[in-house]
Design a protein around this motif. Structure first.
Motif, PDB file in Angstrom:
ATOM      1  N   TRP A 163     -32.264   3.391   4.767  1.00  0.00           N
ATOM      2  CA  TRP A 163     -31.317   4.337   5.369  1.00  0.00           C
ATOM      3  C   TRP A 163     -31.989   5.423   6.202  1.00  0.00           C
ATOM      4  N   GLU A 164     -33.328   5.465   6.179  1.00  0.00           N
ATOM      5  CA  GLU A 164     -34.036   6.501   6.915  1.00  0.00           C
ATOM      6  C   GLU A 164     -34.596   6.019   8.250  1.00  0.00           C
ATOM      7  N   THR A 165     -34.615   4.716   8.490  1.00  0.00           N
ATOM      8  CA  THR A 165     -35.171   4.176   9.734  1.00  0.00           C
ATOM      9  C   THR A 165     -34.110   3.371  10.477  1.00  0.00           C
ATOM     10  N   SER A 166     -34.294   3.242  11.793  1.00  0.00           N
ATOM     11  CA  SER A 166     -33.363   2.451  12.599  1.00  0.00           C
ATOM     12  C   SER A 166     -33.361   0.995  12.146  1.00  0.00           C
ATOM     13  N   TYR A 167     -34.541   0.461  11.862  1.00  0.00           N
ATOM     14  CA  TYR A 167     -34.640  -0.926  11.413  1.00  0.00           C
ATOM     15  C   TYR A 167     -33.884  -1.113  10.105  1.00  0.00           C
ATOM     16  N   GLY A 168     -34.091  -0.196   9.159  1.00  0.00           N
ATOM     17  CA  GLY A 168     -33.423  -0.304   7.869  1.00  0.00           C
ATOM     18  C   GLY A 168     -31.919  -0.208   7.973  1.00  0.00           C
ATOM     19  N   GLN A 169     -31.414   0.660   8.836  1.00  0.00           N
ATOM     20  CA  GLN A 169     -29.974   0.831   8.987  1.00  0.00           C
ATOM     21  C   GLN A 169     -29.321  -0.423   9.560  1.00  0.00           C
ATOM     22  N   VAL A 170     -29.966  -1.023  10.574  1.00  0.00           N
ATOM     23  CA  VAL A 170     -29.423  -2.260  11.134  1.00  0.00           C
ATOM     24  C   VAL A 170     -29.546  -3.389  10.121  1.00  0.00           C
ATOM     25  N   LEU A 171     -30.632  -3.385   9.343  1.00  0.00           N
ATOM     26  CA  LEU A 171     -30.789  -4.390   8.288  1.00  0.00           C
ATOM     27  C   LEU A 171     -29.693  -4.254   7.239  1.00  0.00           C
ATOM     28  N   LEU A 172     -29.338  -3.021   6.895  1.00  0.00           N
ATOM     29  CA  LEU A 172     -28.245  -2.803   5.945  1.00  0.00           C
ATOM     30  C   LEU A 172     -26.937  -3.378   6.471  1.00  0.00           C
ATOM     31  N   LEU A 173     -26.693  -3.186   7.766  1.00  0.00           N
ATOM     32  CA  LEU A 173     -25.485  -3.752   8.374  1.00  0.00           C
ATOM     33  C   LEU A 173     -25.507  -5.268   8.275  1.00  0.00           C
ATOM     34  N   LYS A 174     -26.653  -5.870   8.536  1.00  0.00           N
ATOM     35  CA  LYS A 174     -26.765  -7.325   8.418  1.00  0.00           C
ATOM     36  C   LYS A 174     -26.524  -7.773   6.982  1.00  0.00           C
ATOM     37  N   LEU A 175     -27.101  -7.054   6.030  1.00  0.00           N
ATOM     38  CA  LEU A 175     -26.921  -7.413   4.620  1.00  0.00           C
ATOM     39  C   LEU A 175     -25.450  -7.324   4.212  1.00  0.00           C
ATOM     40  N   ALA A 176     -24.754  -6.295   4.718  1.00  0.00           N
ATOM     41  CA  ALA A 176     -23.334  -6.155   4.405  1.00  0.00           C
ATOM     42  C   ALA A 176     -22.541  -7.335   4.956  1.00  0.00           C
ATOM     43  N   LEU A 177     -22.878  -7.772   6.168  1.00  0.00           N
ATOM     44  CA  LEU A 177     -22.185  -8.912   6.758  1.00  0.00           C
ATOM     45  C   LEU A 177     -22.512 -10.206   6.018  1.00  0.00           C
ATOM     46  N   VAL A 178     -23.758 -10.358   5.586  1.00  0.00           N
ATOM     47  CA  VAL A 178     -24.130 -11.543   4.800  1.00  0.00           C
ATOM     48  C   VAL A 178     -23.362 -11.557   3.485  1.00  0.00           C
ATOM     49  N   ALA A 179     -23.257 -10.385   2.835  1.00  0.00           N
ATOM     50  CA  ALA A 179     -22.509 -10.297   1.584  1.00  0.00           C
ATOM     51  C   ALA A 179     -21.049 -10.671   1.799  1.00  0.00           C
ATOM     52  N   LEU A 180     -20.476 -10.217   2.920  1.00  0.00           N
ATOM     53  CA  LEU A 180     -19.092 -10.567   3.232  1.00  0.00           C
ATOM     54  C   LEU A 180     -18.945 -12.066   3.444  1.00  0.00           C
ATOM     55  N   THR A 181     -19.923 -12.673   4.115  1.00  0.00           N
ATOM     56  CA  THR A 181     -19.881 -14.119   4.323  1.00  0.00           C
ATOM     57  C   THR A 181     -19.961 -14.867   3.000  1.00  0.00           C
ATOM     58  N   LEU A 182     -20.793 -14.384   2.089  1.00  0.00           N
ATOM     59  CA  LEU A 182     -20.896 -15.007   0.767  1.00  0.00           C
ATOM     60  C   LEU A 182     -19.574 -14.917   0.003  1.00  0.00           C
ATOM     61  N   ILE A 183     -18.901 -13.777   0.137  1.00  0.00           N
ATOM     62  CA  ILE A 183     -17.615 -13.598  -0.541  1.00  0.00           C
ATOM     63  C   ILE A 183     -16.585 -14.583   0.013  1.00  0.00           C
ATOM     64  N   ILE A 184     -16.562 -14.734   1.338  1.00  0.00           N
ATOM     65  CA  ILE A 184     -15.636 -15.683   1.951  1.00  0.00           C
ATOM     66  C   ILE A 184     -15.969 -17.105   1.510  1.00  0.00           C
ATOM     67  N   GLY A 185     -17.273 -17.425   1.456  1.00  0.00           N
ATOM     68  CA  GLY A 185     -17.683 -18.751   1.001  1.00  0.00           C
ATOM     69  C   GLY A 185     -17.280 -19.008  -0.440  1.00  0.00           C
ATOM     70  N   ALA A 186     -17.429 -17.980  -1.291  1.00  0.00           N
ATOM     71  CA  ALA A 186     -17.020 -18.127  -2.686  1.00  0.00           C
ATOM     72  C   ALA A 186     -15.513 -18.341  -2.795  1.00  0.00           C
ATOM     73  N   TYR A 187     -14.756 -17.645  -1.959  1.00  0.00           N
ATOM     74  CA  TYR A 187     -13.298 -17.826  -1.938  1.00  0.00           C
ATOM     75  C   TYR A 187     -12.951 -19.257  -1.544  1.00  0.00           C
ATOM     76  N   ASN A 188     -13.639 -19.767  -0.511  1.00  0.00           N
ATOM     77  CA  ASN A 188     -13.403 -21.154  -0.102  1.00  0.00           C
ATOM     78  C   ASN A 188     -13.687 -22.125  -1.236  1.00  0.00           C
ATOM     79  N   PHE A 189     -14.763 -21.862  -1.963  1.00  0.00           N
ATOM     80  CA  PHE A 189     -15.189 -22.768  -3.034  1.00  0.00           C
ATOM     81  C   PHE A 189     -14.206 -22.748  -4.204  1.00  0.00           C
ATOM     82  N   ARG A 190     -13.744 -21.546  -4.583  1.00  0.00           N
ATOM     83  CA  ARG A 190     -12.916 -21.419  -5.776  1.00  0.00           C
ATOM     84  C   ARG A 190     -11.432 -21.651  -5.504  1.00  0.00           C
TER      85      ARG A 190
END
Length: 456
Positions: free
Chosen positions: A388-415
């Motif tokens: 959260w203190e660097t530009s790289y880390g902040q953009v990485l956090l955004l990517k991680l949030a989107l990956v987590a959202l994709t995993l949630i959608i995938g889990a919904y599809n599976f279940r």
């Protein structure tokens, strides 16, 4: 909030940091040395590309002193040195440097030092300097009046055009590798389809792979052009052509490999579309080669620590992402539309079989993406607070949030969706949820395009 941050990446001009930071020098920035130094030595945060590295030395009156050819330190690949040809008389001097790391992102800067006595050359002990390199295009700013701080400029590596070129490259790579994964891993496990339908799916998959190959080739050429523009815009690097970029740099080698493998893949997909089954073998080998090219032209190859591990991790990250999202794209654009042409309940059974064959592959691929991402983050970020203190880390956090959202959608599809695929309602819900999952996946690739332009 996350999408607002993503929009800001496009609409708001951001400051980006050079990838090859100057960590220290000899003489140190702002130092006063008793006698003339024999060498100018520079230590960078990432391994500099020697073919595009330049160092100059000027006195306060603008007189330039000749330096010998740049040499890399055999014991430390992060260090380069240039011999001072003549003893320096007493006075203030400015060193200007320009370089690019293994990922092709340019940086430049200046620092000053003072010679008190001149006369007999002597080697100055290495010291740590408080250096702030300038980045991007334009001339280096001379240090004056003992001030060793340098102004910073926008780094073209993180510009919208460069970031979009990398994002489109990732889209092409994931689609191409995903097509191969669909044909190699999903279709053989789908036992309810006929040979005639399998041939139709392979034909359409080959056409999708061909389009993906064209995207990869066009993106690679665009990146070569943009790299050449970035380098030519830097003082001392004028006239550096695309051919120079391709033939004399490490990231140029990676882009040549990408162009070559994508061309072989394109030819293979053309032959595969004509029902030549053996053509899928070179297409698969090309896909494997393409999976490693982002690592060779990105942060992984430029990492000063665990370089081989980082290249392998990045390779698995791309392979896992393609076997997940690229594979899903192939299913939705190839498998499902062809299955819907069937009559009666056979269409729903075929769709269910395709998705059931894909699910374990998606789970394994998602695990690979997660594990490789954690390893890369651990190496690139020295502290958790960097998230959260660097530009790289902040953009990485955004990517991680989107990956987590994709995993949630995938889990919904599976279940929820997968058990209903034997009915029409299930297929409708699958197409809707898969479209959302792929849309979020495209945002991940877009953010990754920007992430690869920011220094860890």
């Amino acid at each position: 909030m996350r999408f607002a941050c993503l929009l800001l990446l496009f609409l708001w001009p951001t400051r980006a940091w050079a990838h090859a930071h100057l960590k220290r020098s000899e003489p140190a920035a702002g130092s006063k040395v008793e006698t003339s130094p024999q060498l100018i030595r520079l230590w960078f945060s990432e391994q500099p590309e020697l073919s595009v590295t330049f160092v100059s030395l000027k006195a306060a009156d603008g007189k330039e002193f000749t330096l010998g050819g740049l040499q890399r330190d055999s014991a430390n690949p992060l260090s380069v040195s240039a011999r001072v040809s003549l003893p320096l008389p007493p006075g203030r001097y400015t060193v200007a440097w320009r370089t690019a790391a293994s990922d092709g992102h340019p940086s430049q800067g200046t620092f000053g030092f003072v010679v008190l006595n001149g006369s007999v050359p002597a080697t100055v002990p290495a010291q740590t300097g408080g250096l702030s390199p300038t980045t991007g295009a334009g001339s280096a700013t001379p240090a004056t009046s003992g001030n060793t701080e340098n102004l910073e400029k926008a780094d073209a590596a993180a510009s919208v055009s460069n970031s979009l070129a990398r994002a489109f490259s990732f889209v092409g790579l994931l689609a191409l590798i995903g097509v191969v994964a669909f044909r190699t891993l999903v279709l053989p496990r789908t036992n309810v389809i006929t040979e005639e339908m399998r041939a139709r799916m392979e034909h359409r998959a080959a056409f999708l792979g061909l389009m993906a190959s064209v995207v990869v080739i066009a993106s690679a050429l665009a990146r070569l052009f943009l790299e050449s523009e970035m380098m030519s815009a830097m003082a001392g690097m004028h006239g550096m052509s695309m051919a120079d970029m391709a033939m004399h740099t490490r990231w140029g080698f990676a882009l040549r490999l990408e162009l070559g493998a994508a061309t072989v893949a394109a030819v293979s997909f053309i032959l595969a579309a004509r029902r030549l089954t053996v053509a899928w073998l070179p297409a698969g080998l090309s896909a494997i080669a393409l999976a490693v090219t982002p690592a060779l032209a990105g942060h992984a190859a430029a990492s000063p620590r665990f370089t081989s591990l980082m290249i392998g991790t990045d390779f698995l990250h791309v392979l896992g992402g393609a076997s997940w999202l690229g594979n899903l794209l192939a299913i939705m654009l190839v498998g499902v539309p062809i299955a819907l042409t069937l009559d009666g309940p056979g269409r729903w059974e075929t769709i269910a079989s395709l998705v059931n064959s894909f699910s374990p592959i998606a789970l394994a691929s998602a695990a690979i993406v997660g594990a490789s991402g954690v390893i890369a983050s651990w190496v690139h970020l020295e502290h958790v607070s960097a998230l959260w203190e660097t530009s790289y880390g902040q953009v990485l956090l955004l990517k991680l949030a989107l990956v987590a959202l994709t995993l949630i959608i995938g889990a919904y599809n599976f279940r929820r969706v997968q058990p209903q695929l034997v009915r029409e309602e299930g297929a409708v819900r699958l197409r809707r949820s898969a479209a959302i999952e792929l849309s979020v996946g495209s945002l991940i690739l877009l953010v990754t395009g920007f992430l690869t332009g920011i220094s860890p």
